[in-house]
Design an enzyme around this catalytic site. Sequence first.
Site, PDB file in Angstrom:
ATOM      1  N   ASP A  61       0.707  -1.183  -0.122  1.00 33.85           N
ATOM      2  CA  ASP A  61       0.106   0.115  -0.008  1.00 33.85           C
ATOM      3  C   ASP A  61       0.883   1.225   0.043  1.00 33.85           C
ATOM      4  OD1 ASP A  61      -2.884  -0.405   0.024  1.00 33.85           O
ATOM      5  OD2 ASP A  61      -2.833  -1.088   2.045  1.00 33.85           O
ATOM      6  N   GLU A  95     -13.852  -3.091  -1.364  1.00 31.86           N
ATOM      7  CA  GLU A  95     -14.011  -3.022   0.185  1.00 31.86           C
ATOM      8  C   GLU A  95     -15.531  -2.747   0.316  1.00 31.86           C
ATOM      9  OE1 GLU A  95     -10.735  -1.999   2.545  1.00 31.86           O
ATOM     10  OE2 GLU A  95     -11.877  -2.208   4.211  1.00 31.86           O
TER      11      GLU A  95
HETATM   12  O1  KIV Z   1      -4.541  -2.118   4.425  1.00 30.91           O
HETATM   13  C1  KIV Z   1      -5.084  -3.352   4.208  1.00 30.91           C
HETATM   14  O2  KIV Z   1      -4.952  -4.376   4.768  1.00 30.91           O
HETATM   15  C2  KIV Z   1      -5.917  -3.446   3.011  1.00 30.91           C
HETATM   16  C3  KIV Z   1      -7.377  -4.356   2.874  1.00 30.91           C
HETATM   17  C4  KIV Z   1      -7.985  -4.474   3.921  1.00 30.91           C
HETATM   18  C5  KIV Z   1      -7.768  -4.737   1.329  1.00 30.91           C
HETATM   19  O3  KIV Z   1      -6.152  -2.681   2.312  1.00 30.91           O
END
Ligand code: KIV
Length: 271
Positions: free
Chosen positions: A90, A189
């Site tokens: 991310d 989500e």
């Molecule tokens: O940060 C995370 O764990 C996520 C998932 C919930 C898809 O983005």
Amino acid sequence: MSVYKNVKHITTHVLQNMKSIGEKISMLTAYDYSTAKIIDAAGIDVILVGDSASNVMAGHQSTLPITLNEMIYHASSVVRAVRRALIVVDLPFGTYQGNSKEALSSAIRIMKETGAHAIKIEGGEEIKESIIRILSAGIPVMGHLGLTPQSIHKFGTYSVRAKEEEEALKLLNDAILLQETGCFGLVLEKIPAKLAAKVTAQLKIPTIGIGAGPNVDGQVLVFHDMMGITQEFSPRFLRRYHNLYNEIYNSVQSYISDVKSKDFPNEKEQY
Ligand code: KIV
């Protein structure tokens, strides 16, 4: 089981092929070396180094506080453990929304300093320029629509998104835009199952759901939630496979009692 179980490395192309033949994609979060090693050995397709590390690992109330340096630390630990899974990281809050050049330099830092395979980014139309610039550097991008936790202060609650027609239409348009821009996949989500099914049917790229029902191309859960380490978080979509909180709690109590009673260490447990 999987048609791809003997594939040495899961790539974005393998995920695309899985969608084509209707094989569901499995994805879980990991933030550290030891957990990632187990999950990868067990055969998971995708490991997400999610910014949920902000909640799960650091104890923050939201995903907003985690920094790029912290994400890089978690992702490098995961990369050192993984042999087969595709590793997606991310981009944390505040490292890509400002402008597309900043977004690219954040994505480059992740790829260069961790060795991960792709990045994930929250949002649609609003971040199109950032996605285009990151993709132009050859970095695979996964999108994320619906309940995007980095926007929690805009939403006000963690409840289901896109129940109303206007938001559902925007989500569908954003999904198509992310595909046209070049994203290799998309997390959906906490949206109605019917909407997730409609988006999935319209897209050529795979969708991965969390609280988005069964008619998506794959599923993702937060490892600590599915193993029952976190207890306070109990949404309807979560299936718990274990109650590790209790297992750890009881083991720690046994250890304390063994130490206090001088039962540990015994004759065989010393030099
Ligand atoms: O940060 C995370 O764990 C996520 C998932 C919930 C898809 O983005």
